[in-house]
Enzyme design. Structure first.
Site, PDB file in Angstrom:
ATOM      1  N   CYS A   1       2.253   3.775  11.586  1.00 18.71           N
ATOM      2  CA  CYS A   1       3.146   3.222  10.568  1.00 18.71           C
ATOM      3  C   CYS A   1       3.456   4.326   9.566  1.00 18.71           C
ATOM      4  CB  CYS A   1       2.531   2.006   9.884  1.00 18.71           C
ATOM      5  SG  CYS A   1       1.068   2.360   8.887  1.00 18.71           S
TER       6      CYS A   1
ATOM      7  N   HIS B   1       0.838  -1.197   0.000  1.00 22.14           N
ATOM      8  CA  HIS B   1       0.000   0.000   0.000  1.00 22.14           C
ATOM      9  C   HIS B   1       0.870   1.242   0.000  1.00 22.14           C
ATOM     10  CE1 HIS B   1       0.865  -0.919   4.229  1.00 22.14           C
ATOM     11  NE2 HIS B   1       0.801   0.382   4.452  1.00 22.14           N
TER      12      HIS B   1
END
Length: 684
Positions: free
Chosen positions: A204, A67
């Site tokens: 993240c 992603h």
């Protein structure tokens, strides 16, 4: 989520078209391109690869979630692929058979990112992943992922009232049973023991998937362990700050993150477990047990892993890696003081002449119409800024090791280094000592009543006294002697010795193009400017000249042999002219990232030549930065430019030869007219 995934974005036989994670990402991304949701396939895949390089996106349980956020994405999109034999995405338990490619626009709004976070949480549900493994057609898979084909979910465990528990039988040690009186009488009710409370922060690099999966995993583990947990997800959709009252009531803290925790000071004084975000996904029960154990022992460390300047990392980093990060943190904070102070000093010399350092204080004597007064003003302001170099270096090395409690002893130790003339080397030692002392104090078990004053009173007091003692009476004097010997050696450099030092400086400046080795060489050079001598000024000149070579060489190479470079590299080459002329070595990084085995050796060859020639010519430099814009302040300016030009030519020739050899194949030169996509596809 129905508008984010359709049957056209599902491939239930992905392994027939892809065997590697790169090929899988390309296959799924091509479906996005076909629907107009991605505008540039190769540009988007480059962003996916860059995210993958930060941390593998494979998760335990056979899941891969490549992603990224990308400017090449028109709307938030999700593609799903299923592979019967599995594709390696770097998960500890093996290949992934369920692959989700998540594409978010660079400016994705909060609502869409919240939907993506919902998917990330669903991936922790075994029933959901099991259904995806058995679904038969693409439309059904898309409906399942979007939630259209699922039974209505029960709301997320609303705090249901607990049934009253029976009193514990005598002798029962069940911690969940109601407590009895001190006499042990079973019929005497007292207040039950409060549950263990934890607050957690997850984050993240992109804030799309791992952030929310770690939160879900921690919440599930806490539910099973009977622990109360509140998680703050610091994702791309922003974050809602934990209530200060919740933090105050918490017995421990879990940080599962790969980027710095925002407003970390809120959690000061709490037992803390600090790990990467994947640890939060893969072993949440261990983390909760670890923080409970720390609370039982009375530990008060705020961070057991990455600090605000050590944010790449993993608690498993080796000592060498940690040491490099600590030193880099100090150097990175020091450089702005170098640039400001050094350039002001250089301007003072340029306007007022070389005797401006003998001018009286401008606070006592300043004539508004006299240019020498203005020169003295610049020189004295620059001198004050320059005086902070060693304390800032030491303070922020300690900060990198021990967070904010390291700042006070670090600055104190750095100031002692200045007082005893231990210089740059003394600052390094003071910073490492301060960080080590604070880290040692933080490991001591402290009574709860003292925990609140530890960061602001106890730690600064004890650590400053210890570091000051060590610097004044133990390690400071030997380091000062070494610094003096090094200064004398530089002052006496001539002939072959000077040339060899120039070669070494050139190689270091050009090896990692602004990275740790480059910064070490640069810090060595500017360390001599605090007490300038002829030798230290030659070192500064050689370091800056060599650092200008890589971007200038890449700019020249893209001009004379443009066909050897991509269109993007040729555009970067135009900017590299200015970056190189300004002594911004990082201007060559895009070229090195694309082709390190050719660009880095070529840069090092030219840098070594320039460093050697600068030293051989006896060029000197009083300004720590500025590139060609401070040439008037350079001793032997024409020869200095000759040295830079020679290095640029050498690097250009080497990189052109190396790239030309790569382009030549038995069938002839590579077809530059071929579309970029075909050339990339041929390498996959």
């Amino acid at each position: 989520m129905s508008e984010m995934i359709t049957a056209d974005l599902v491939d239930l036989e992905l392994d027939q078209s892809a065997e590697t994670k790169e090929a899988a990402a390309r296959s799924l991304a091509a479906r996005m391109v076909a629907l107009g949701r991605v505008t540039d396939l190769d540009g988007f895949l480059a962003d996916v690869a860059a995210r993958e390089a930060q941390m593998p996106t494979g998760l335990d349980g056979g899941i891969g979630i490549p992603h990224c956020r990308s400017a090449h994405v028109t709307e938030p999109t999700l593609a799903f692929g299923r592979s019967a034999r599995g594709i390696d995405f770097g998960a500890p338990d093996g290949p992934a058979d369920l692959i989700f490619l998540i594409a978010a626009p660079a400016g994705a709004d909060d609502a869409h990112l919240t939907i993506l976070s919902s998917l990330a949480r669903h991936l922790m549900d075994a029933e959901f992943t099991g259904a995806l493994r058995s679904v038969e057609d693409a439309a059904a898979a898309a409906a399942l992922i979007s939630g259209e084909d699922q039974a209505p979910e029960a709301p997320e465990a609303p705090e249901a009232p607990e049934a009253p528990e029976a009193p514990a039988a005598p002798g029962t040690s069940d911690p969940g049973a109601p407590a009895t009186s001190d006499t042990g009488a079973p019929g005497t009710p007292v207040t039950p023991a409060e549950p263990f409370r934890v607050v957690a922060v997850t984050s993240c690099p992109t804030g799309i998937a791992h952030t929310y999966m770690a939160a879900e995993s921690l919440e599930n583990a806490a539910r099973e362990a009977g622990v109360e947990i509140t998680v703050e997800t610091q994702g791309s959709a922003g974050f809602t700050r934990l209530d200060p009252a919740v933090i105050a009531a918490a017995d421990g803290v879990v940080f599962a993150h790969d980027v710095p925790v925002r407003d970390k000071d809120r959690f000061a004084g709490k037992p803390t477990v600090d790990v990467g975000v994947k640890a939060g996904i893969n072993r949440p029960a261990e983390l909760l047990a670890e923080v409970r154990d720390k609370a039982d022992r009375g530990e008060t460390t705020v961070s057991a892993g990455p600090t605000p300047v050590d944010n790449a990392g993993d608690s498993g980093d080796g000592y060498g890696t940690k040491l490099r990060k600590w030193l880099m943190s100090g150097v990175s904070y020091m450089v702005p003081f170098v640039a400001a102070g050094g350039l002001l000093i250089a301007l003072g010399f340029a306007i007022g002449g070389w005797k401006i350092d003998k001018a009286p204080s401008v606070a006592e004597h300043f004539i508004w119409t006299d240019h020498t007064s203005w020169a003295a003003l610049l020189f004295q302001i620059g001198g004050l800024a320059f005086a902070f170099l060693v304390p800032v270096l030491a303070g922020y090395i300690a900060y990198g090791m021990a967070d904010r409690p390291g700042l006070v002893p670090g600055f104190v130790g750095g100031s002692v280094a200045v007082t005893i003339n231990a210089g740059f080397l003394g600052g390094l030692a003071a910073g490492l000592l301060a960080g080590a002392v604070v880290m040692g104090i933080q490991r001591v078990r402290i009574p709860a009543v003292l925990r609140g004053i530890m960061p602001v009173v106890v730690i600064p007091l004890i650590s400053s006294a210890v570091v000051g003692f060590l610097m004044f009476l133990v390690v400071g004097k030997p380091i000062a002697s070494l610094q003096s010997a090094l200064t004398d050696w530089l002052e006496g450099l001539s002939g072959a010795n000077a040339v060899i030092l120039g070669v070494i400086l050139g190689l270091m400046m050009c090896f990692d193009l602004g990275g740790p080795l480059n910064k070490v060489a640069y810090a060595f050079a500017i360390g001599g400017l605090a007490h300038p001598t002829d030798g230290s000024l030659k070192v500064m000149a050689a370091a800056m000249a060599a650092g200008m070579v890589p971007p200038l060489a890449m700019a020249l190479a893209t001009t004379v042999r443009g066909r050897l470079f991509t269109k993007t590299e040729r555009e970067n080459g135009k900017a590299a002219w200015f970056l190189g002329a300004s002594f911004i070595t990082e201007g060559a990084i895009p070229f090195a990232a694309a082709d390190p085995l050719r660009v880095i050796p070529a840069s090092m060859a030219g840098g070594a030549v320039t460093g050697a020639l600068s030293m051989a010519f006896g060029c000197t430099l009083r300004a720590p930065h500025g590139g060609v814009f401070v040439v008037p302040l350079i001793g032997q300016p024409l020869l200095y430019l000759v040295a830079i030009a020679a290095g640029v030519c050498v690097s250009t020739v080497v990189v052109v030869l190396l790239k030309g050899a790569r382009k030549t194949t038995p069938s002839g030169p590579a077809d530059e007219a071929a579309p970029a996509e075909k050339r990339v596809a041929a390498t996959v």
